[in-house]
Motif scaffolding. Structure first.
Motif, PDB file in Angstrom:
ATOM      1  N   SER A  12       0.828  -1.242  -0.072  1.00 23.51           N
ATOM      2  CA  SER A  12      -0.146  -0.072   0.039  1.00 23.51           C
ATOM      3  C   SER A  12       0.776   1.371  -0.112  1.00 23.51           C
ATOM      4  CB  SER A  12      -0.800   0.129   1.264  1.00 23.51           C
ATOM      5  OG  SER A  12      -1.665   1.295   1.308  1.00 23.51           O
ATOM      6  N   ASN A  13       0.531   2.182  -0.831  1.00 27.89           N
ATOM      7  CA  ASN A  13       1.103   3.494  -0.635  1.00 27.89           C
ATOM      8  C   ASN A  13       0.718   4.421   0.472  1.00 27.89           C
ATOM      9  OD1 ASN A  13       2.452   3.093  -3.218  1.00 27.89           O
ATOM     10  ND2 ASN A  13       0.731   3.708  -4.390  1.00 27.89           N
ATOM     11  N   PHE A  14      -0.049   3.841   1.333  1.00 31.86           N
ATOM     12  CA  PHE A  14      -0.530   4.585   2.336  1.00 31.86           C
ATOM     13  C   PHE A  14       0.427   4.337   3.790  1.00 31.86           C
ATOM     14  CE2 PHE A  14      -4.410   4.410   0.072  1.00 31.86           C
ATOM     15  CZ  PHE A  14      -4.765   5.842  -0.198  1.00 31.86           C
ATOM     16  N   LEU A  15       1.315   3.254   3.615  1.00 34.60           N
ATOM     17  CA  LEU A  15       2.296   3.480   4.626  1.00 34.60           C
ATOM     18  C   LEU A  15       3.456   4.305   4.232  1.00 34.60           C
ATOM     19  CD1 LEU A  15       2.460  -0.658   4.861  1.00 34.60           C
ATOM     20  CD2 LEU A  15       1.697   0.906   6.654  1.00 34.60           C
ATOM     21  N   SER A  16       3.771   4.941   5.672  1.00 34.74           N
ATOM     22  CA  SER A  16       4.775   5.914   5.276  1.00 34.74           C
ATOM     23  C   SER A  16       5.988   5.207   5.314  1.00 34.74           C
ATOM     24  CB  SER A  16       4.998   6.949   6.538  1.00 34.74           C
ATOM     25  OG  SER A  16       5.013   6.249   7.732  1.00 34.74           O
ATOM     26  N   ALA A  76       1.863  -5.186   8.470  1.00 32.03           N
ATOM     27  CA  ALA A  76       1.778  -3.912   7.457  1.00 32.03           C
ATOM     28  C   ALA A  76       0.413  -3.642   7.340  1.00 32.03           C
ATOM     29  CB  ALA A  76       2.355  -4.456   6.313  1.00 32.03           C
ATOM     30  N   HIS A  77      -0.554  -4.420   7.292  1.00 26.21           N
ATOM     31  CA  HIS A  77      -1.855  -4.210   7.352  1.00 26.21           C
ATOM     32  C   HIS A  77      -2.522  -3.471   8.435  1.00 26.21           C
ATOM     33  CE1 HIS A  77      -2.494  -7.642   4.115  1.00 26.21           C
ATOM     34  NE2 HIS A  77      -1.983  -6.497   3.450  1.00 26.21           N
ATOM     35  N   GLU A 126      -4.358   0.939  11.496  1.00 25.31           N
ATOM     36  CA  GLU A 126      -4.371   1.531  12.804  1.00 25.31           C
ATOM     37  C   GLU A 126      -3.546   2.829  12.827  1.00 25.31           C
ATOM     38  OE1 GLU A 126      -3.821  -1.062  16.137  1.00 25.31           O
ATOM     39  OE2 GLU A 126      -5.346  -2.607  14.969  1.00 25.31           O
ATOM     40  N   GLY A 127      -2.667   3.089  11.859  1.00 26.93           N
ATOM     41  CA  GLY A 127      -1.780   4.319  11.724  1.00 26.93           C
ATOM     42  C   GLY A 127      -0.818   3.932  12.736  1.00 26.93           C
ATOM     43  N   LEU A 128      -0.347   2.902  13.023  1.00 27.95           N
ATOM     44  CA  LEU A 128       0.935   2.513  13.836  1.00 27.95           C
ATOM     45  C   LEU A 128       1.985   3.366  13.472  1.00 27.95           C
ATOM     46  CD1 LEU A 128       0.540  -1.178  14.343  1.00 27.95           C
ATOM     47  CD2 LEU A 128      -0.615   0.507  15.864  1.00 27.95           C
ATOM     48  N   SER A 129       2.702   3.963  14.384  1.00 29.85           N
ATOM     49  CA  SER A 129       4.132   4.712  14.426  1.00 29.85           C
ATOM     50  C   SER A 129       5.137   3.565  14.159  1.00 29.85           C
ATOM     51  CB  SER A 129       4.354   5.454  15.800  1.00 29.85           C
ATOM     52  OG  SER A 129       4.691   4.620  16.790  1.00 29.85           O
TER      53      SER A 129
END
Length: 142
Positions: A92-96, A115-116, A121-124
């Motif tokens: 996914s391109n949404f992972l920083s 990764a999912h 959950e937007g984990l740091s």
């Protein structure tokens, strides 16, 4: 070598993080003190010393940040390839980049699910590392 985990995975290089930093800071402080005490005859030389010390300080900072940026790019590419090998799909391109860098320590068994979860959950980066059950060591990063 001690088994790598969340508590001990960061690396401090005494020569760089300790000695080099302290030596440059001593040079900056000493050159500023010399400039403050300089006379008209030594002002130019003292100001050049201050300039040189700040150049060294900036150089040390940028050398470190540029090499870390290059390593981050390589890690991102490696982990995206690993994701593709494990799933047959693009990551996914949404992972920083920071999240992907945190995922590099996850074993193949937990990598995809983590990764999912990180994306959902937007984990740091730190939270991702703490969630890893089976730590995969990365001993090449400096």
């Amino acid at each position: 070598m001690k088994r790598q985990n969340f508590q001990n995975h960061s690396k401090i290089v005494i020569g760089f993080h300790g000695f080099t930093f302290l030596a440059i800071m001593a040079l900056v402080i000493g050159s500023i003190m010399a400039l403050a005490k300089s006379s008209n005859d030594t002002f130019y030389t003292s100001s050049l010393l201050v300039l040189n010390s700040f150049i060294l300080l900036l150089l040390a900072f940028y050398l470190r940040s540029f090499s870390l940026k290059a390593q981050d790019r390589a890690i991102r590419a490696e982990e995206k390839l690993r994701y593709f090998i494990l799933t047959g799909k693009a990551m996914s391109n949404f992972l920083s980049t920071r999240q992907i860098i945190g995922l590099r320590f996850a074993s193949d068994e937990e990598f995809v699910d983590l990764a999912h979860k990180a994306e959902k959950e937007g984990l740091s980066e730190k939270e991702i590392k703490q969630a890893i059950q089976n730590w995969k060591a990365d001993t090449y990063r400096v």
